[in-house]
Design a protein around this motif. Structure first.
Motif: not given
Length: 462
Positions: A371-378
């Protein structure tokens, strides 16, 4: 309160109480030093590195939990049968709890205390519905090998003033065995988090002079039920990478557990928030630890077969805060969150070609296998924890860095999932009194002035 003493499992006596105990009667200042100084484990890690090169390290078997295929535990049981407390939570219409991981520190108590002091600050609320009801630690409670002698400094002392139960998923360091010592994997973890309360609640020798009873989890994997939320807790074993829930060394008990847990959810038509919690992250980026892809695919296969997916997945292991969004083919969204900065050595993240990471960005593109995965914040600079709020409609996950201070109540990052649509949504906040105050002011302003205040006073004659 204490009824008898029993052997605590490491040669010392343990106390048995009639009811569970969570915090000390009076708050005490944070310690400046450890009670037992932690020596260097560099010699042990040299041996471990050599064994790794020779491919001699593998996942370790663990004792079967109490309770059959799907071991279960409820917040009512953890509260010692206090149904009144559960009624209050239900009456409030929401539950609040904490989560953080990799909290054990070998260098001293400062960083852990920063996190727990801020967590304890969340008990200072004007509205009871906002008070946390428990904490869930996401593994690596005691470094580096889960040794019994470090439980006081790394767990009991930092949480001495935490006024609620503490549960835990076991991390790789909780089950690892030093090649220079003769020890049993998970021995201290099982004694302090998986105690059997059929004869009372145990204060283990590891607690020292503090009074926090050992947790009564049925084992290293189990289903935890609380009002509005159900959490499936897994043990991802002892390897640095990847996490393992099923292989030739550990068997398939956790796969069968997941199958049984999801079938029960479907049979009961459970409509609360469903969380998965384990130590190794399914997705991780930019640091020392990588994604546990095979473990995730094993869990995905069970979810797909059952037609049940979690609303969110919590993990630790990578020593930072990271938030991802997984976009499913049906348009639903699953947050995958790492909170592995609970006190142990925050690690900086770097982009693949160096430099700082910018978010959001896609880390996995949609394909036949993924599936598509987005790295949002860290956050790779602070220590911190998660504050989770669940009601019948929504799941909100907040990230709070310890550096904000104990009085700060605003998260640095958050995500909210609608429980029905399983998509990200705007959080519907609680009314904590400001609207009533404003209504009273508006009402006062709309009321006519008293007659006496509208009558003009006659001018004084000279």
């Amino acid at each position: 309160m204490a009824t008898k003493r029993t052997n605590g499992g490491n040669g010392g006596p343990g106390r048995i109480l009639q009811t569970p105990a969570f915090a000390q009667p009076q708050p005490t200042p944070d310690p400046g030093t450890f009670k037992i100084k932690h020596p260097s484990d560099s010699a042990a890690y040299k041996k471990i590195d050599a064994l790794n090169k020779e491919h001699k390290l593998h996942a370790l078997p663990f004792p079967a939990p109490r309770g059959g295929v799907e071991p279960q535990l409820t917040l009512t049981e953890i509260f010692g049968g206090n149904t009144g407390a559960i009624d209050t939570i239900n009456g409030n219409g929401q539950i609040v709890f904490h989560a953080t991981g990799d909290c054990g520190s070998t260098r001293g108590p400062r960083t852990q205390n920063e996190v727990t002091d801020k967590m304890i600050g969340d008990f200072d609320e004007t509205e009871g519905m906002e008070v946390p009801q428990f904490a869930l630690l996401l593994g690596d409670i005691v470094y580096n090998f889960g040794e019994t002698e470090y439980y006081y400094d790394q767990f009991y002392e930092p949480y001495r003033d935490y006024q609620a139960p503490v549960l835990a998923a076991a991390g790789n360091h909780d089950g690892m065995i030093s090649p220079l010592q003769h020890a049993k994997s998970l021995d201290a973890f099982l004694r302090n988090f998986c105690s059997d309360a059929k004869n009372g609640y145990t204060v283990t020798p590891e607690a020292g002079g503090l009074t926090r009873t050992a947790q009564i989890q049925p084992g290293v994997f189990f289903t935890f039920d609380a009002p509005f939320v159900r959490i499936l807790v897994f043990y991802s074993n002892t390897l640095e990478d990847p996490g393992v829930i099923s292989d030739q060394y550990t068997g398939d008990s956790q796969i069968r557990y997941l199958q049984a847990a999801l079938k029960r959810i479907k049979r009961e038509k459970y409509d609360g928030a469903l969380l998965f919690a384990h130590h190794h992250p399914p997705y991780a980026i930019g640091g020392q630890h990588s994604s546990s892809t095979a473990m995730r695919r094993q869990m995905d296969a069970v979810c797909k077969d059952a037609g049940v997916w979690p609303h969110a997945v919590l993990a630790g292991h990578a020593h930072s805060y990271q938030r991802f969004t997984r976009l499913r083919p049906d348009g639903t969204e699953i947050p995958y969150i790492i909170c592995g900065n609970g006190g142990h050595n925050v690690q900086k993240l770097r982009a693949p070609r160096g430099g700082a990471l910018r978010t959001p960005q896609t880390i996995v593109t949609k394909s036949s296998e993924d599936d598509e995965v987005t790295f949002e914040n860290y956050d790779d600079q602070d220590y911190g924890y998660l504050r989770l709020i669940v009601d019948p409609r929504q799941l909100r996950i907040e990230y709070h860095p310890a550096s904000d201070g104990t009085a700060a109540k605003t998260p640095d990052d958050s995500v909210t999932i609608d429980l029905v649509s399983r998509k990200r949504t705007n959080y519907t906040p609680n009314n904590l009194g400001f609207t009533e105050d404003a209504s009273e002011v508006r009402q006062l302003m709309s009321e006519p002035e008293p007659q006496s205040s509208r009558t003009k006073k006659p001018r004084a004659r000279s």
